[in-house]
Write an enzyme that holds these catalytic residues in place. Structure first.
Site, PDB file in Angstrom:
ATOM      1  N   LYS A  67      11.173  24.888 -19.578  1.00  9.85           N
ATOM      2  CA  LYS A  67      11.798  25.880 -18.688  1.00  9.85           C
ATOM      3  C   LYS A  67      12.834  26.706 -19.440  1.00  9.85           C
ATOM      4  O   LYS A  67      12.904  27.934 -19.285  1.00  9.85           O
ATOM      5  CB  LYS A  67      12.426  25.165 -17.476  1.00  9.85           C
ATOM      6  CG  LYS A  67      11.371  24.611 -16.538  1.00  9.85           C
ATOM      7  CD  LYS A  67      11.913  23.740 -15.415  1.00  9.85           C
ATOM      8  CE  LYS A  67      10.738  23.201 -14.596  1.00  9.85           C
ATOM      9  NZ  LYS A  67      11.140  22.446 -13.407  1.00  9.85           N
ATOM     10  N   GLN A  79      16.520  18.871 -11.904  1.00  9.18           N
ATOM     11  CA  GLN A  79      15.192  18.309 -12.162  1.00  9.18           C
ATOM     12  C   GLN A  79      15.041  16.961 -11.456  1.00  9.18           C
ATOM     13  O   GLN A  79      15.922  16.096 -11.534  1.00  9.18           O
ATOM     14  CB  GLN A  79      14.983  18.169 -13.683  1.00  9.18           C
ATOM     15  CG  GLN A  79      13.579  17.794 -14.106  1.00  9.18           C
ATOM     16  CD  GLN A  79      12.545  18.915 -13.893  1.00  9.18           C
ATOM     17  OE1 GLN A  79      12.885  20.083 -13.744  1.00  9.18           O
ATOM     18  NE2 GLN A  79      11.285  18.561 -13.861  1.00  9.18           N
ATOM     19  N   ASP A 136      14.502  26.429  -6.704  1.00  7.75           N
ATOM     20  CA  ASP A 136      13.409  25.464  -6.525  1.00  7.75           C
ATOM     21  C   ASP A 136      12.884  25.489  -5.085  1.00  7.75           C
ATOM     22  O   ASP A 136      11.824  24.943  -4.802  1.00  7.75           O
ATOM     23  CB  ASP A 136      13.913  24.043  -6.821  1.00  7.75           C
ATOM     24  CG  ASP A 136      13.427  23.535  -8.164  1.00  7.75           C
ATOM     25  OD1 ASP A 136      12.338  23.955  -8.603  1.00  7.75           O
ATOM     26  OD2 ASP A 136      14.130  22.697  -8.763  1.00  7.75           O
TER      27      ASP A 136
END
Ligand code: NAP
Ligand code: LUD
Length: 294
Positions: free
Chosen positions: A54, A98, A121
């Site tokens: 990422k 994450q 997200d």
């Protein structure tokens, strides 16, 4: 092989190119550079890999990334403080925590603490709620589900009126991708570990999204001839011939299903790269929302 390959790696590269152009325009026009904070807790190898990929994508498209590598034994309060500081940081337009987090942490509280405007997200409960309701657009749509729909759209697959089967009902993939398909007027079935006659239900699908986390579970005779198959699964299986000692396979038995389906995504190189491209897209969109724009 009869099926056409849906090349997620190539499609994601195209999308990153589009984002790079838009990031440059934003910088020229508004003097703003989008920023993504990537929060990694603990030392899970897979999470480290994904976060590294990422950050690399950020560098490629011109997004600034801020990395936070935190110890596995960080307390809930300390992690909440990191999130709140990032909420207040004007250079950060997107916050990624994450998952999975270590067991002692309450991920729902952490995800709920991320400012709605920075929830790239799309895991904030309010964003998920809005995603589930008619005409209540969420600020951000979760990256993997959004990537699945983008793959269908960019491959010329029409969704409206089709029979879609989603295998899996997790908060990060199955449930949100099902909601997106429903908004696009698919006729939807969601399967899970208690579904009876799974192969029979899967065989009804014109569009199949597999997100179960079971290596090569979907066999050739589960799939309707001519179906479009999107394989979200990323499973490591032992492979003594591979350099790392393992290889990655999907939830779909690619070799069997490619002979039956009309279109299929590979693993690796299918949905995975799209997840990262959609995170770049959401971060750019996040930077468009803030003050001083338009
Ligand atoms: P998860 O949270 O473990 O959810 C798995 C879902 O599959 C659950 O709904 C579960 O049913 C269902 N399931 C499990 N075993 C089943 C079986 N034998 N028959 C029918 N249903 C079954 O997993 P996830 O986070 O959604 O991830 C799924 C897969 O996608 C994993 O391989 C993961 O690595 C991969 N993934 C890939 C990306 C990407 O970007 N490519 C992103 C996220 C995840 P119950 O609800 O009944 O337990
Ligand atoms: N948590 C994700 N946890 C796990 N594979 C990902 C993923 C790229 N907060 C939060 O990034 O969106 C998330 N947000 N997730 N995932 C899984 C999930 C998260 C999975 C695979 C890939 C991201 C990916 O690019 C490559 C591929 O399929 O081609 C292979 C990568 C390799 O290991 O070689």
């Amino acid at each position: 092989m009869s099926a056409q390959l849906i090349d997620g790696k190539a499609i994601a590269a195209t999308i990153r190119g589009e984002i790079k152009t838009e990031v440059e325009q934003m910088k020229t026009q508004y003097g703003r550079v989008p920023g993504l904070a990537a929060v990694l807790v603990g030392e899970r190898k897979d999470s480290q890999t994904y976060v590294r990929m990422k950050k690399k994508a950020c560098a490629e498209v011109g997004i600034t990334s801020f990395g936070y590598n935190l110890p596995a034994d960080i307390s809930q309060e300390e992690l909440l403080k990191v999130v709140r500081d990032l909420n207040a940081n004007p250079d950060v337009h997107g916050i990624l925590v994450q998952l999975p987090l270590p067991d002692h942490l309450d991920d729902e509280e952490i995800l709920g603490a991320i400012s709605l405007e920075k929830d790239v997200d799309g895991f904030h409960p309010l964003n998920i709620g809005r995603l589930s309701m008619k005409r209540r657009d969420p600020l951000f749509v979760p990256c993997t589900p959004k990537g699945c729909i983008e793959l269908l759209d960019r491959s010329g697959v029409s969704i409206e009126g089709k029979r879609a089967v989603v295998l899996g009902r997790s908060n990060i993939v199955g449930l949100p991708v099902a909601m997106l398909l429903l908004h696009r007027n698919a006729t939807l079935t969601i399967c899970h570990s208690r579904t009876q006659d799974l192969p029979g239900v899967v065989r009804e699908a014109d569009i199949l999204i597999a997100a179960v986390g079971r290596a090569e579970m979907v066999k050739g005779d589960w799939v309707k001839p001519g179906a479009v198959v999107i394989d979200v699964g990323v499973n490591a299986v032992d492979d003594p011939t591979a350099k790392k000692g393992y290889k990655l396979v999907g939830d779909v038995d690619f070799n069997e299903v490619k002979e039956v389906a009309a279109m299929i995504t590979p693993v690796p190189g299918g949905v995975g790269p799209m997840t990262i491209a959609m995170l770049m897209r959401n971060t750019l969109d996040g930077a468009k929302h803030g003050p001083g724009m338009k």
